[in-house]
Design an enzyme around this catalytic site. Structure first.
Site, PDB file in Angstrom:
ATOM      1  N   SER A 682      11.424 -53.041 -14.688  1.00 25.25           N
ATOM      2  CA  SER A 682      12.442 -52.946 -15.555  1.00 25.25           C
ATOM      3  C   SER A 682      11.869 -53.260 -16.914  1.00 25.25           C
ATOM      4  CB  SER A 682      13.441 -53.950 -15.596  1.00 25.25           C
ATOM      5  OG  SER A 682      14.693 -53.721 -16.049  1.00 25.25           O
ATOM      6  N   ASP A 755      19.199 -45.100 -10.326  1.00 29.15           N
ATOM      7  CA  ASP A 755      19.186 -46.259 -10.897  1.00 29.15           C
ATOM      8  C   ASP A 755      20.762 -46.519 -11.623  1.00 29.15           C
ATOM      9  OD1 ASP A 755      18.640 -48.438 -12.665  1.00 29.15           O
ATOM     10  OD2 ASP A 755      16.555 -47.897 -12.848  1.00 29.15           O
ATOM     11  N   HIS A 789      18.233 -49.757  -9.008  1.00 27.55           N
ATOM     12  CA  HIS A 789      17.263 -50.461  -9.926  1.00 27.55           C
ATOM     13  C   HIS A 789      16.346 -51.166  -9.033  1.00 27.55           C
ATOM     14  CE1 HIS A 789      15.846 -51.493 -13.774  1.00 27.55           C
ATOM     15  NE2 HIS A 789      16.011 -52.916 -13.422  1.00 27.55           N
TER      16      HIS A 789
END
Length: 823
Positions: A682, A755, A789
């Site tokens: 991330s 995601d 994610h």
């Protein structure tokens, strides 16, 4: 072009070329590679049975242990999924498509250590939404079947389960889909609205264009995913979220309808069980914000399902001002006062919800008692943004407020019996300052089964627990706090060589506390600790599932950045490693940047050297079994003191922090400077790409699920409040996409194909790959089907671990050796 006036002609040409290139480019050179498996040591660690979770009963006499299954298969993760208004749901079950669940339950008595396993559940149950009844005699939960969610209950005294409903529970939205009444005999739950009718069908022949219009009002919103796109999405959202509340009496007859059908956002029962507050989403829906910002009504019903009051109508919130601390106008944060039979309270912004507006009064709390027909009374005022209220057994309120710009947190005391006296400040500190964090007040269940703060000495004394950050690392504590003198008395503090964390105070008079204790190689287990006698009784005996990590050395390393900021990271060395015999190692460095307004706070130690060595799909520790040193969570603070914005010097601080960490490992004789890899997930992926673009510290990089072009998140990202149009030069400089031509080191990009995290669209990695490939970089892009994610499917996780191992071995450990052909 005036927006880009600050750019040189060269930079402008680069920007336009890259934008055109990534618009037109297509990915080529794809590998049709089946899922791969990593080395056996890594696979065994990933397949190790997870340690069970635990939940203590309200009475503190029984512990519920919940078994956690291994990773689901890709077949399960790939089930049909609808993405609507910020929701991801399974249309076959009307539940979340990406929920976490348990697969077994056991009760353990803290009095006599007897253990009872819950038998009689469906095979391989998917248990979710677990909660104790107010008196602790029962536990309710849902089980997901192929056609829907069932509501179940188990008796804590006999461990005998009972199915309470057919598979009709509606769990499409966040929050528990059911609530206990305080008597522990009745449950109110959301059911699919029956008869449901056919699923709305999509007409492939449009009746007209899709039109959105804004009539001059500012509506700055961040880059949300899974939003509604058209009328068919609206129809599907309404179809799957429409609910009918039902009330059931355990063991007696069929459930009966309660209230009216609606898109029920949330509901809660008054402490005395006589009223129910229901928030119901209304139209119009929005195509630019998720359902949490849709308009909704707040209504009060009696315990028979008859409406008694229309409390509020909350409008659509598309135009919330920008910035942290911005909130919607009108009433918000509705809740029942837990120490009163039926008193509702809420707060309302007094500054238009705009943190940029100068105001001495940000929020005002209001409250009203049953039957809710009187004019609401004013409660405490908040000069900062409202952050919540706790209530003591004796009726005193502990209020919380905060402010983003200076990271300020204020805790105060307010007496409802003397409302005009205002609040008394108890703590006023920076939440970045871990060393001076006073901790959190401890709570217990009252006669209504609601959580209230534990109070002693006729309400004068409360109890605090906290992480106890210190220069030696985190040392959790239990304190007594005097509300009159504001003085603190330390009752207990965790001592080396253990990291022991207080979970809850079971009996404040006897000094009995439930703790979870662990060591470097000792798996966390629960204990009963008597603070007065020092007696310690072990409650659970969970075994270490990570035998392959036994012998891995863990060390908290301290070092300084060139500007004097003190930093820390946790170093893991392979089992049996001898620096004199084995020499320098290849290193995987893993981090996640964090913004600070204070250099002193950024320098504080944030971990404990005595915590158990945990591992999960997200962890870099796997490679300590493969001959690598792993430097995890090494300090990467981005500091902007006073009026300075942290991101103005983001790149410089990143490079400085990484250089200091690398230099320290080399100085220790552990790291081979020519074999350093950096990685992150991330925002850590964003960091990784920037380090490769702006430094020559690392041999290779691994970036998972990142964002690389900040012009695609123009209304802010992470802790950045300013928009692209306010500071285009900052967005440009921070975007590694804009500097793709500078990246010469090998970079592995991994991204979940689905995601849903704000800002980290899958196309971020796709377009970054295209830009890198267009400039001749050594880069590999791996898109994991059906993954969000965070990655879930066993096949996806194992393949990710294989990709990372191959990349590290090829470009770091065996750098310079003749390459071996890989699939």
């Amino acid at each position: 072009m005036q927006t880009f006036a600050w750019l040189s002609r060269k930079h402008l040409r680069v920007l336009i070329t890259l934008l055109l290139f990534t618009t037109l480019t297509t990915l080529y050179g794809q590998d049709n590679l089946p899922y791969q498996m990593p080395p056996t040591d890594i696979a065994n660690l990933m397949d190790a049975p997870p340690t069970p979770s635990a939940s203590l009963s309200p009475s503190g006499e029984t512990m519920l242990m919940l078994s956690i299954p291994s990773l689901p298969s890709v077949e399960e993760v790939a089930q049909e999924e609808l993405r609507l208004a910020g929701l991801r749901l399974n249309p076959k079950t009307t539940g979340s498509s990406r929920s976490f669940y348990y697969n077994g339950l056991k009760f353990k008595s803290l009095k006599d250590d007897t253990v009872m396993e819950v038998k009689g559940l469906p095979d391989n149950p998917k248990i979710e939404n677990v909660s104790w009844s107010p008196d602790g005699s029962k536990v309710a939960f849902t089980i997901t079947q192929s056609s829907g969610l069932e509501l179940w209950m188990v008796d804590a005294n006999t461990a005998k389960p009972m199915r309470l409903t057919n598979p009709t529970v509606n769990d499409a939205m966040s929050g528990l889909p059911y609530r206990w009444f305080p008597d522990g005999r009745h449950i109110l739950y959301k059911s699919v609205a029956l008869p449901r009718g056919p699923i709305p069908s999509e007409n492939n022949i449009p009746s007209g264009p899709i039109i959105q219009e804004n009539k001059g009002k500012s509506a700055p919103v961040r880059t949300y995913q899974d939003l509604l796109k058209n009328a068919h999405d609206e129809a599907l959202f309404e179809y799957y979220t429409l609910s009918q509340m039902r009330i059931l009496t355990i063991g007696q007859g069929e459930p009966r309808s309660f209230g009216k059908k609606g898109i029920i956002k949330s509901f809660s029962i008054s402490p005395d069980g006589k009223y129910v507050m229901v928030a119901t989403i209304q139209k119009p829906f929005s195509y630019i914000v998720p359902y949490s910002r849709f308009p909704y009504s707040v209504e009060i019903y009696d315990d028979q399902g008859m409406k008694v009051n229309d409390l509020a109508q909350i409008p659509l919130a598309e135009n919330i001002p920008k910035g942290f601390g911005a909130v919607r106008e009108g009433p918000r944060s509705f809740a029942w006062r837990p120490d009163q039979p039926a008193t509702l309270y809420w707060t309302e912004a007094q500054d238009g919800g705009d943190p940029k507006k100068e105001s001495n009064l940000r929020d005002q709390m209001y409250y009203v008692e049953a039957p809710f027909s009187a004019t609401p009374k004013k409660g405490p005022k908040f000069s900062l943004r409202y952050g919540g209220i706790d209530w003591t057994e004796t009726g005193t309120a502990i209020t919380y407020e905060w402010w983003w710009q200076d990271r300020r947190a204020v805790t105060s005391m307010w007496d409802p019996e003397k409302p005009n006296q205002g609040k008394t400040t108890l703590f006023d500190y920076s939440w970045e300052d871990r060393y001076n964090d006073p901790g959190d007040f401890e709570s217990k269940r009252n006669q209504y089964g609601r959580s209230v703060l534990i109070a002693a000495d006729n309400g004068k004394t409360l109890f605090l627990t906290g992480r106890g950050a210190s220069p030696e690392g985190n040392r959790p504590f239990v304190d007594k706090f005097n509300l009159i003198t504001k003085s603190t008395e330390r009752l207990w503090r965790s001592e080396a060589p253990y990291f022991e964390n207080p979970i809850t105070i079971i009996d404040e008079k006897e000094g009995l506390v439930l703790t979870r204790r662990e060591g470097r190689e000792e798996v966390p287990n629960y204990f009963l600790r008597n603070l007065k006698t020092g007696e310690l009784k072990q409650i659970t005996s969970f075994e270490n599932p990570y035998q392959a990590l036994m012998g891995v050395k863990k060390e908290l390393v301290k070092y300084k950045r060139k500007d004097g900021v003190e930093l820390t990271g946790t170093l893991y060395l392979p089992a049996g490693y001898d620096k004199d015999k084995d020499g320098r190692l290849p290193v995987l460095m893993w981090a996640y940047p964090r913004e600070f307004k204070s250099a002193d706070a950024a320098s504080q130690v944030k971990n404990s050297p005595y915590e158990f060595i945990r591992i999960g799909w997200w962890s870099p520790l796997f490679w300590a079994t493969q001959g690598y040193a792993v430097f995890d969570d090494f300090g990467m603070p981005i500091i902007g003191e006073g009026d300075e914005e942290p991101n103005e010097t983001f790149v410089d601080q990143l490079v400085s922090g990484a250089q200091a960490a690398a230099d320290k490992l080399v100085e220790m004789g552990v790291a081979d400077r020519e074999r350093l890899a950096v990685g992150g997930h991330s925002y850590g992926a964003f960091m990784t790409a920037n380090l490769l673009a702006h430094s020559d510290i690392f041999t290779a990089g691994i970036a998972r699920s990142g964002a690389y072009n900040r012009t695609l998140t123009p209304f802010g990202f992470q802790s950045e409040e300013r928009t692209f149009w306010e500071t285009p030069e900052t967005y440009f400089k921070m975007s590694p996409f804009m500097h793709a031509d500078k990246i010469k080191e090998p970079l592995l990009l991994i991204h979940g194909e689905a995601d849903n995290n704000s800002g980290t669209f899958p196309m971020q990695s796709e377009r970054f790959y295209g830009a890198l490939k267009g400039h001749g970089a050594m880069v590999r892009l791996v898109m994991l089907p059906h993954e969000s994610h965070g990655y879930r499917a066993r096949e996806s996780v194992m393949h990710m671990l294989w990709e990372m191992t191959e990349w590290l071995d090829t470009h770091v450990k065996n750098k310079g050796e003749e390459p071996v052909e890989k699939p």
